[in-house]
Design a protein around this motif. Structure first.
Motif, PDB file in Angstrom:
ATOM      1  N   GLY A 164       0.833  -1.202   0.000  1.00 12.36           N
ATOM      2  CA  GLY A 164       0.000   0.000   0.000  1.00 12.36           C
ATOM      3  C   GLY A 164       0.870   1.256   0.000  1.00 12.36           C
ATOM      4  N   ARG A 165       1.927   1.258   0.817  1.00 14.80           N
ATOM      5  CA  ARG A 165       2.826   2.423   0.876  1.00 14.80           C
ATOM      6  C   ARG A 165       3.628   2.577  -0.412  1.00 14.80           C
ATOM      7  NH1 ARG A 165       4.651   2.352   6.529  1.00 14.80           N
ATOM      8  NH2 ARG A 165       2.686   2.538   7.642  1.00 14.80           N
ATOM      9  N   LEU A 166       4.052   1.447  -0.986  1.00 13.07           N
ATOM     10  CA  LEU A 166       4.793   1.530  -2.255  1.00 13.07           C
ATOM     11  C   LEU A 166       3.914   2.128  -3.349  1.00 13.07           C
ATOM     12  CD1 LEU A 166       6.598  -1.932  -2.055  1.00 13.07           C
ATOM     13  CD2 LEU A 166       7.748   0.294  -2.141  1.00 13.07           C
ATOM     14  N   ALA A 167       2.652   1.692  -3.394  1.00 13.32           N
ATOM     15  CA  ALA A 167       1.723   2.236  -4.396  1.00 13.32           C
ATOM     16  C   ALA A 167       1.514   3.724  -4.146  1.00 13.32           C
ATOM     17  CB  ALA A 167       0.397   1.478  -4.359  1.00 13.32           C
ATOM     18  N   ALA A 168       1.349   4.107  -2.859  1.00  9.52           N
ATOM     19  CA  ALA A 168       1.132   5.515  -2.514  1.00  9.52           C
ATOM     20  C   ALA A 168       2.359   6.348  -2.881  1.00  9.52           C
ATOM     21  CB  ALA A 168       0.809   5.646  -1.024  1.00  9.52           C
ATOM     22  N   ALA A 169       3.546   5.730  -2.845  1.00 11.44           N
ATOM     23  CA  ALA A 169       4.776   6.440  -3.213  1.00 11.44           C
ATOM     24  C   ALA A 169       4.970   6.498  -4.732  1.00 11.44           C
ATOM     25  CB  ALA A 169       5.984   5.764  -2.546  1.00 11.44           C
ATOM     26  N   LEU A 198      -7.221 -10.033   0.023  1.00 10.84           N
ATOM     27  CA  LEU A 198      -6.227 -10.090   1.099  1.00 10.84           C
ATOM     28  C   LEU A 198      -5.760  -8.695   1.523  1.00 10.84           C
ATOM     29  CD1 LEU A 198      -4.105 -13.234   0.114  1.00 10.84           C
ATOM     30  CD2 LEU A 198      -6.044 -13.082   1.668  1.00 10.84           C
ATOM     31  N   GLY A 199      -6.384  -7.645   0.979  1.00  8.87           N
ATOM     32  CA  GLY A 199      -6.100  -6.286   1.459  1.00  8.87           C
ATOM     33  C   GLY A 199      -4.954  -5.574   0.756  1.00  8.87           C
ATOM     34  N   PHE A 200      -4.475  -6.123  -0.369  1.00  2.00           N
ATOM     35  CA  PHE A 200      -3.400  -5.452  -1.124  1.00  2.00           C
ATOM     36  C   PHE A 200      -3.991  -4.286  -1.915  1.00  2.00           C
ATOM     37  CE2 PHE A 200      -1.592  -9.544  -0.119  1.00  2.00           C
ATOM     38  CZ  PHE A 200      -0.274  -9.212   0.181  1.00  2.00           C
ATOM     39  N   PRO A 201      -3.151  -3.333  -2.340  1.00  2.00           N
ATOM     40  CA  PRO A 201      -3.679  -2.207  -3.113  1.00  2.00           C
ATOM     41  C   PRO A 201      -4.316  -2.723  -4.408  1.00  2.00           C
ATOM     42  CG  PRO A 201      -1.260  -2.160  -3.072  1.00  2.00           C
ATOM     43  CD  PRO A 201      -1.687  -3.214  -2.124  1.00  2.00           C
ATOM     44  N   PRO A 202      -5.318  -2.001  -4.919  1.00  2.00           N
ATOM     45  CA  PRO A 202      -6.016  -2.463  -6.125  1.00  2.00           C
ATOM     46  C   PRO A 202      -5.033  -2.692  -7.269  1.00  2.00           C
ATOM     47  CG  PRO A 202      -7.052  -0.475  -5.232  1.00  2.00           C
ATOM     48  CD  PRO A 202      -5.809  -0.696  -4.443  1.00  2.00           C
ATOM     49  N   ALA A 203      -5.205  -3.806  -7.984  1.00  2.00           N
ATOM     50  CA  ALA A 203      -4.333  -4.121  -9.124  1.00  2.00           C
ATOM     51  C   ALA A 203      -5.201  -4.320 -10.355  1.00  2.00           C
ATOM     52  CB  ALA A 203      -3.533  -5.383  -8.844  1.00  2.00           C
ATOM     53  N   LEU A 207      10.179  -3.685   4.882  1.00  2.00           N
ATOM     54  CA  LEU A 207      10.320  -2.462   4.083  1.00  2.00           C
ATOM     55  C   LEU A 207       9.564  -1.298   4.704  1.00  2.00           C
ATOM     56  CD1 LEU A 207       9.845  -3.930   0.459  1.00  2.00           C
ATOM     57  CD2 LEU A 207      12.007  -3.267   1.554  1.00  2.00           C
ATOM     58  N   LEU A 208       8.643  -1.582   5.639  1.00  2.00           N
ATOM     59  CA  LEU A 208       7.806  -0.516   6.197  1.00  2.00           C
ATOM     60  C   LEU A 208       8.587   0.650   6.792  1.00  2.00           C
ATOM     61  CD1 LEU A 208       4.819  -2.577   7.674  1.00  2.00           C
ATOM     62  CD2 LEU A 208       4.660  -0.744   5.966  1.00  2.00           C
ATOM     63  N   PRO A 209       9.635   0.411   7.595  1.00  2.00           N
ATOM     64  CA  PRO A 209      10.366   1.560   8.172  1.00  2.00           C
ATOM     65  C   PRO A 209      10.932   2.495   7.100  1.00  2.00           C
ATOM     66  CG  PRO A 209      11.010  -0.463   9.273  1.00  2.00           C
ATOM     67  CD  PRO A 209      10.155  -0.862   8.108  1.00  2.00           C
ATOM     68  N   ALA A 210      11.344   1.930   5.967  1.00  2.00           N
ATOM     69  CA  ALA A 210      11.898   2.771   4.898  1.00  2.00           C
ATOM     70  C   ALA A 210      10.795   3.538   4.179  1.00  2.00           C
ATOM     71  CB  ALA A 210      12.654   1.898   3.898  1.00  2.00           C
ATOM     72  N   LEU A 211       9.547   3.165   4.429  1.00  2.00           N
ATOM     73  CA  LEU A 211       8.429   3.789   3.728  1.00  2.00           C
ATOM     74  C   LEU A 211       7.657   4.731   4.637  1.00  2.00           C
ATOM     75  CD1 LEU A 211       7.396   0.599   1.773  1.00  2.00           C
ATOM     76  CD2 LEU A 211       8.101   2.753   0.720  1.00  2.00           C
ATOM     77  N   GLY A 212       8.293   5.129   5.727  1.00  3.03           N
ATOM     78  CA  GLY A 212       7.702   6.186   6.532  1.00  3.03           C
ATOM     79  C   GLY A 212       7.031   5.735   7.805  1.00  3.03           C
TER      80      GLY A 212
END
Ligand code: PLP
Ligand code: CA
Length: 310
Positions: A47-52, A77-82, A304-309
Motif C-alpha cells: 500500500g505504501r509503495l503504491a502511494a509512493a 487479502l487487502g493489497f492495493p487495487p491491481a 520495508l515498512l520503516p523505509a516507507l515512513g
C-alpha cells in the motif's frame, strides 16, 4: 559487475534502493501470501509503495489462476487495487506466447486447469484437453487410436490435477504427428509445491518432464527463471531493468530470473529458500551458483515498512 553480497536490507539501504526504482516485480506465493493467508505486514508495505508512486507488477509461476482471479485475490487479502494488466501469471504468459508463435486458427492440446483454458480463450486460441480424459479402449493398441484434432499445433503443459496416462498418450501422439511443427510448451518447472509444516506436493515440473521424456524433446518454458516472463512485463510497460526490483522467495526461479535480466534482486525469507542456501552458493566459485545470490534479503517484505515512513 561485482559479486552480489546478499546484505540484510536495513532501513537506510532500503530507502536508497527504493529511491532508485520505479517498478517492483513481486513473486506471489511465499512473498505476499502463503496459500490463502497474507504475509503479515505485506499488504501495508505494498500500500505504501503504491502511494509512493511505484509501479507494482505480480509475476507468478502458478498456472492455476487467471490474471483476473489474481486481482481478486489481491483485493480479498487487502493489497492495493491491481489491474489484470499488472499480473503476469504463467497461464496468461503461456497464452501470450502461443498467440505469437502459432499460425492463425491453430489449436493447442492442453494439460492444465480451467484457468489455463480461459487465458487461451481470452487471446483467441482454440484448445482441447482440460478436464479428465479416459483411454479409448482396454488394450495398449487401442490407445494410439483415439481421434486427433487436425488443428492442433501445440502441446501446452501446466498444473493439471487430472494429469493421466491417457493425456500423456495424446500429448505424445500430437508431438509425433506434428514433428517440430508441433510446439511443446510448459508453464514452469517448479518441482515441488511446499505446504505448511514441511509437507509438499509435486509441482508442474514433474508433468512437463513426463511429456518431455515421452517425446524426447525439451519444452519451451514460459515461467521463471526463463526471461520470457520478464519480457512480457517489459513489452506491456516501459521498464528500465536498472530501475526495477525483483522480490522473490526462491533462488532458482525468482532471483535467477531477476539477476539474469539485470534487475536488483531482493530475497524474502517467508517462503522456500533459506540464507544457508545463499551462503552455500556464495562460497562456491561456480558462476552458475553465483547467479542465484540476491543483492539483498529481508526476513519479510514487512521489513520495508520503516523505509516507507513508519
Ligand atoms: N505452481 C502452482 C500450481 C502453485 O500452486 C504455486 C504456488 O502456490 C506455484 C506454482 C508457485 O507460485 P509462485 O511463483 O507465486 O511462488
Ligand atoms: Ca514463490
Amino acid at each position: 559487475g561485482g559479486q552480489r553480497r546478499c546484505c540484510r536490507l536495513e532501513a537506510e539501504a532500503a530507502r536508497a534502493m527504493l529511491d532508485a526504482a520505479d517498478t517492483l516485480l513481486f513473486d506471489c506465493d511465499g512473498v505476499l501470501w502463503r496459500g490463502e493467508a497474507a504475509v503479515s505486514g505485506a499488504a501495508a508495505a505494498l500500500g505504501r509503495l503504491a502511494a509512493a508512486g511505484k509501479r507494482l507488477c505480480y509475476v507468478t509461476n502458478n498456472s492455476s489462476r487467471t490474471r483476473v482471479a489474481y486481482t481478486e485475490k489481491l483485493r480479498r487479502l487487502g493489497f492495493p487495487p491491481a489491474e489484470p494488466r499488472n499480473v503476469f501469471g504463467s497461464a496468461y504468459c503461456a497464452a501470450r506466447y502461443l498467440r505469437q508463435a502459432l499460425p492463425p486458427g491453430a489449436a493447442a492440446y492442453v494439460l492444465g486447469s480451467p484457468a489455463l483454458a480461459a487465458e487461451l480463450e481470452a487471446v483467441g486460441i482454440p484448445h482441447l484437453g482440460p478436464g479428465p480424459a479416459a483411454l479409448p479402449g482396454p488394450a495398449p493398441a487401442d490407445w494410439a487410436q483415439a481421434p486427433l484434432d487436425p488443428a492442433v499445433r501445440a502441446v501446452l503443459v501446466g498444473f493439471d490435477e487430472h494429469f493421466s496416462y491417457a493425456k500423456l498418450c495424446q500429448a505424445l501422439r500430437y508431438l509425433l504427428r506434428g514433428g517440430t511443427d508441433c510446439l511443446l510448451v510448459g508453464t514452469n518447472r517448479d518441482h515441488r509445491l511446499p505446504l505448511e509444516g514441511g509437507a509438499a506436493i509435486p509441482g508442474t515440473g514433474c508433468l512437463v518432464k513426463a511429456v518431455e521424456t515421452a517425446a524426447q524433446r525439451e519444452a519451451f518454458i514460459v515461467g521463471k527463471p526463463n526471461r520470457y516472463m520478464f519480457d512480457c512485463v517489459a513489452s506491456e510497460f516501459n521498464i528500465d531493468p536498472a530501475r526495477t526490483i525483483m522480490v522473490g522467495d526462491r533462488l532458482d526461479t525468482d532471483i535467477l530470473m531477476g539477476n539474469s535480466c539485470g534487475l536488483t534482486t531482493l530475497l524474502t525469507l517467508t517462503g522456500v529458500s533459506t540464507l544457508d542456501e545463499v551462503r552455500g552458493h556464495q562460497d562456491s566459485d561456480c558462476l552458475t551458483r553465483q547467479s542465484l545470490v540476491p543483492d539483498y534479503y529481508v526476513d519479510s517484505i514487512s521489513d520495508l515498512l520503516p523505509a516507507l515512513g513508519e
